[in-house]
Design a protein around this motif. Structure first.
Motif, PDB file in Angstrom:
ATOM      1  N   ASP A  24       0.824  -1.209   0.000  1.00  0.00           N
ATOM      2  CA  ASP A  24       0.000   0.000   0.000  1.00  0.00           C
ATOM      3  C   ASP A  24       0.863   1.266   0.000  1.00  0.00           C
ATOM      4  O   ASP A  24       0.507   2.266  -0.619  1.00  0.00           O
ATOM      5  CB  ASP A  24      -0.987   0.005   1.160  1.00  0.00           C
ATOM      6  CG  ASP A  24      -0.322  -0.109   2.526  1.00  0.00           C
ATOM      7  OD1 ASP A  24       0.770  -0.714   2.608  1.00  0.00           O
ATOM      8  OD2 ASP A  24      -0.893   0.397   3.513  1.00  0.00           O
ATOM      9  N   ALA A  27       2.097   1.892  -3.541  1.00  0.00           N
ATOM     10  CA  ALA A  27       1.046   2.332  -4.457  1.00  0.00           C
ATOM     11  C   ALA A  27       0.596   3.776  -4.188  1.00  0.00           C
ATOM     12  O   ALA A  27      -0.147   4.354  -4.985  1.00  0.00           O
ATOM     13  CB  ALA A  27      -0.154   1.394  -4.348  1.00  0.00           C
ATOM     14  N   HIS A  28       1.050   4.353  -3.099  1.00  0.00           N
ATOM     15  CA  HIS A  28       0.650   5.709  -2.735  1.00  0.00           C
ATOM     16  C   HIS A  28       1.128   6.715  -3.795  1.00  0.00           C
ATOM     17  O   HIS A  28       2.238   6.595  -4.313  1.00  0.00           O
ATOM     18  CB  HIS A  28       1.238   6.070  -1.370  1.00  0.00           C
ATOM     19  CG  HIS A  28       0.637   7.282  -0.756  1.00  0.00           C
ATOM     20  ND1 HIS A  28       0.989   8.563  -1.135  1.00  0.00           N
ATOM     21  CD2 HIS A  28      -0.297   7.417   0.199  1.00  0.00           C
ATOM     22  CE1 HIS A  28       0.299   9.437  -0.436  1.00  0.00           C
ATOM     23  NE2 HIS A  28      -0.490   8.763   0.396  1.00  0.00           N
ATOM     24  N   PRO A  29       0.292   7.701  -4.132  1.00  0.00           N
ATOM     25  CA  PRO A  29       0.681   8.692  -5.149  1.00  0.00           C
ATOM     26  C   PRO A  29       1.986   9.433  -4.830  1.00  0.00           C
ATOM     27  O   PRO A  29       2.761   9.724  -5.741  1.00  0.00           O
ATOM     28  CB  PRO A  29      -0.501   9.660  -5.184  1.00  0.00           C
ATOM     29  CG  PRO A  29      -1.660   8.867  -4.691  1.00  0.00           C
ATOM     30  CD  PRO A  29      -1.100   7.884  -3.704  1.00  0.00           C
ATOM     31  N   LYS A  30       2.240   9.719  -3.560  1.00  0.00           N
ATOM     32  CA  LYS A  30       3.495  10.400  -3.204  1.00  0.00           C
ATOM     33  C   LYS A  30       4.705   9.513  -3.500  1.00  0.00           C
ATOM     34  O   LYS A  30       5.744  10.000  -3.920  1.00  0.00           O
ATOM     35  CB  LYS A  30       3.499  10.784  -1.721  1.00  0.00           C
ATOM     36  CG  LYS A  30       2.663  11.983  -1.392  1.00  0.00           C
ATOM     37  CD  LYS A  30       2.843  12.347   0.071  1.00  0.00           C
ATOM     38  CE  LYS A  30       2.051  13.574   0.437  1.00  0.00           C
ATOM     39  NZ  LYS A  30       2.223  13.948   1.853  1.00  0.00           N
ATOM     40  N   THR A  31       4.548   8.223  -3.271  1.00  0.00           N
ATOM     41  CA  THR A  31       5.637   7.284  -3.563  1.00  0.00           C
ATOM     42  C   THR A  31       5.877   7.238  -5.057  1.00  0.00           C
ATOM     43  O   THR A  31       7.022   7.303  -5.517  1.00  0.00           O
ATOM     44  CB  THR A  31       5.304   5.874  -3.039  1.00  0.00           C
ATOM     45  OG1 THR A  31       4.963   5.948  -1.659  1.00  0.00           O
ATOM     46  CG2 THR A  31       6.465   4.925  -3.234  1.00  0.00           C
ATOM     47  N   LYS A  32       4.806   7.115  -5.819  1.00  0.00           N
ATOM     48  CA  LYS A  32       4.935   7.048  -7.281  1.00  0.00           C
ATOM     49  C   LYS A  32       5.568   8.319  -7.832  1.00  0.00           C
ATOM     50  O   LYS A  32       6.411   8.257  -8.730  1.00  0.00           O
ATOM     51  CB  LYS A  32       3.574   6.779  -7.913  1.00  0.00           C
ATOM     52  CG  LYS A  32       3.054   5.369  -7.643  1.00  0.00           C
ATOM     53  CD  LYS A  32       1.792   5.125  -8.421  1.00  0.00           C
ATOM     54  CE  LYS A  32       1.299   3.723  -8.227  1.00  0.00           C
ATOM     55  NZ  LYS A  32       2.147   2.708  -8.854  1.00  0.00           N
ATOM     56  N   ARG A  33       5.185   9.460  -7.285  1.00  0.00           N
ATOM     57  CA  ARG A  33       5.739  10.738  -7.739  1.00  0.00           C
ATOM     58  C   ARG A  33       7.237  10.818  -7.396  1.00  0.00           C
ATOM     59  O   ARG A  33       8.053  11.213  -8.227  1.00  0.00           O
ATOM     60  CB  ARG A  33       4.966  11.896  -7.114  1.00  0.00           C
ATOM     61  CG  ARG A  33       5.292  13.239  -7.682  1.00  0.00           C
ATOM     62  CD  ARG A  33       4.340  14.358  -7.267  1.00  0.00           C
ATOM     63  NE  ARG A  33       3.831  14.317  -5.909  1.00  0.00           N
ATOM     64  CZ  ARG A  33       2.586  13.929  -5.572  1.00  0.00           C
ATOM     65  NH1 ARG A  33       1.727  13.557  -6.493  1.00  0.00           N
ATOM     66  NH2 ARG A  33       2.197  13.926  -4.314  1.00  0.00           N
ATOM     67  N   HIS A 149       7.868  10.974   3.710  1.00  0.00           N
ATOM     68  CA  HIS A 149       6.987   9.956   3.135  1.00  0.00           C
ATOM     69  C   HIS A 149       7.736   8.650   2.826  1.00  0.00           C
ATOM     70  O   HIS A 149       7.304   7.572   3.242  1.00  0.00           O
ATOM     71  CB  HIS A 149       6.282  10.466   1.875  1.00  0.00           C
ATOM     72  CG  HIS A 149       5.446   9.414   1.234  1.00  0.00           C
ATOM     73  ND1 HIS A 149       4.246   9.000   1.781  1.00  0.00           N
ATOM     74  CD2 HIS A 149       5.648   8.644   0.136  1.00  0.00           C
ATOM     75  CE1 HIS A 149       3.752   8.028   1.030  1.00  0.00           C
ATOM     76  NE2 HIS A 149       4.582   7.801   0.021  1.00  0.00           N
TER      77      HIS A 149
END
Length: 159
Positions: A24, A27-33, A149
């Protein structure tokens, strides 16, 4: 192939090679960014490294002397960058050790690179400039990795 990667992971990651963070967080948007930015910064490092090799070859072919230290530096930078890509790739798969190694190396390499660049007469001005840019980009990668993060996503596992 996965068997070979597991052996490489074991070698590079040690006893924490099999620890994977919860999906999870990945998959978080901050991780992807953050991972997207890190990808582009590492690609830039790779281009910078290849550019240094090409420039060294061009000036050598033009008859300019290229010190041995420059050739070693260009080879080492390319090798380091490939290693960083492997650590990063494994981190994107959730491997705790990949994140830790990438974070460690992005904190150590800029210091070493800047110290080497400061040694008088070791490198020509163009190589010193390349090393400074390399260090600044590495610091940028390290900044993403040490942000709140990603440190939370890759929280130190309990033994």
């Amino acid at each position: 192939m996965e068997n070979l990667l597991a052996k490489i992971d074991r070698l590079a990651g040690g006893r924490k090679a099999g620890i994977v963070v919860p999906s999870d967080g990945l998959a978080h948007p901050k991780t992807k960014r953050a991972f997207a930015w890190i990808t582009w910064l590492l690609v830039f490092e790779l281009v910078l490294g290849f550019g240094a090799v090409v420039y060294a070859v061009l000036i050598a072919r033009a008859g300019e002397p290229v010190p041995f230290a420059v050739w070693m530096r260009t080879i080492v930078v390319l090798g380091m960058t490939v290693t960083l890509f492997y650590f990063f790739w494994r981190a994107t798969k959730g491997f705790y050790w990949g994140y830790q190694r990438l974070r460690l190396f992005t904190q150590i390499f800029p210091v070493i690179t800047l110290v080497m660049a400061a040694i008088p007469g070791l490198y020509p001005v163009w190589m010193i400039t390349e090393q400074i840019v390399f260090s600044l980009v590495m610091i940028g990668v390290g900044d993403f990795l040490t942000g709140d993060h990603l440190r939370e996503v890759f929280r130190k596992p309990e033994d």
